[in-house]
Scaffold this active site. Sequence first.
Site, short mmCIF file in Angstrom:
data_model
loop_
_atom_site.label_atom_id
_atom_site.label_comp_id
_atom_site.label_asym_id
_atom_site.label_seq_id
_atom_site.Cartn_x
_atom_site.Cartn_y
_atom_site.Cartn_z
N SER A 52 151.09 -12.16 31.41
CA SER A 52 151.55 -13.39 32.05
C SER A 52 153.07 -13.44 32.02
O SER A 52 153.67 -13.32 30.95
CB SER A 52 151.00 -14.63 31.33
OG SER A 52 151.56 -15.81 31.88
N VAL A 57 157.53 -11.80 26.07
CA VAL A 57 157.67 -10.37 26.33
C VAL A 57 157.64 -10.09 27.83
O VAL A 57 158.48 -9.35 28.35
CB VAL A 57 156.58 -9.55 25.58
CG1 VAL A 57 156.67 -8.07 25.94
CG2 VAL A 57 156.71 -9.74 24.07
N CYS A 58 156.70 -10.69 28.54
CA CYS A 58 156.58 -10.48 29.99
C CYS A 58 157.79 -11.05 30.73
O CYS A 58 158.27 -10.45 31.70
CB CYS A 58 155.30 -11.10 30.51
SG CYS A 58 153.80 -10.51 29.68
N ASP A 59 158.26 -12.20 30.28
CA ASP A 59 159.44 -12.83 30.84
C ASP A 59 160.63 -11.88 30.75
O ASP A 59 161.29 -11.59 31.75
CB ASP A 59 159.71 -14.14 30.08
CG ASP A 59 161.02 -14.80 30.46
OD1 ASP A 59 160.97 -15.87 31.07
OD2 ASP A 59 162.10 -14.27 30.12
N THR A 62 160.22 -8.65 32.96
CA THR A 62 160.43 -8.88 34.39
C THR A 62 161.90 -9.16 34.69
O THR A 62 162.45 -8.64 35.66
CB THR A 62 159.53 -10.02 34.89
OG1 THR A 62 158.16 -9.69 34.56
CG2 THR A 62 159.65 -10.21 36.39
#
EC number: 1.11.1.24
Length: 164
Positions: A52, A57-59, A62
Amino acid sequence: MQLKFQGKPVTLSGNTVKVGDTVPDFTVIDNNLNPISLKDTKGVRILLTVPSIDTPVCDLETRTFNEKASEIPGVTVYTISMDLPFAQSRWCAAHGVKNVTTASDYKDRSFGKNFGTYIVDLGLLARTAFVVDSNNKVTYVNYLEEVTDYPDYDEILNAAKKAK
């Protein structure tokens, strides 16, 4: 293939992709609710899957690829998650993300199934990275053993620089 999410084993569904494979077809949904399939992509591509984009971590992953994408001319970066397109659009606007295309696999889960990244236990995608050359051959694959770990940005970017 056995991956973990926060240290606990998870079950992946679908076909594992390997270096040298022809990239499988897929259909994901862009932030305007339009489908994107393999035929809609061209050139060298970095295909990332994350659980997500609205998690730390995904933030960071990306946003990091958004910054570094402009360093490699002719390479397109896609971040694919199960987040709804509305949430992805709002997140991109809030973080000024313009060099990465976010897409959702919520509708058909075809990316997750065709790349073996769908986590059955959670209904999310595992953290993976694929580099695809302009001939639709997979030149780099990384299924991160621990889904909550950061990827090796330099390794992925270097693989993209080498792909043609």
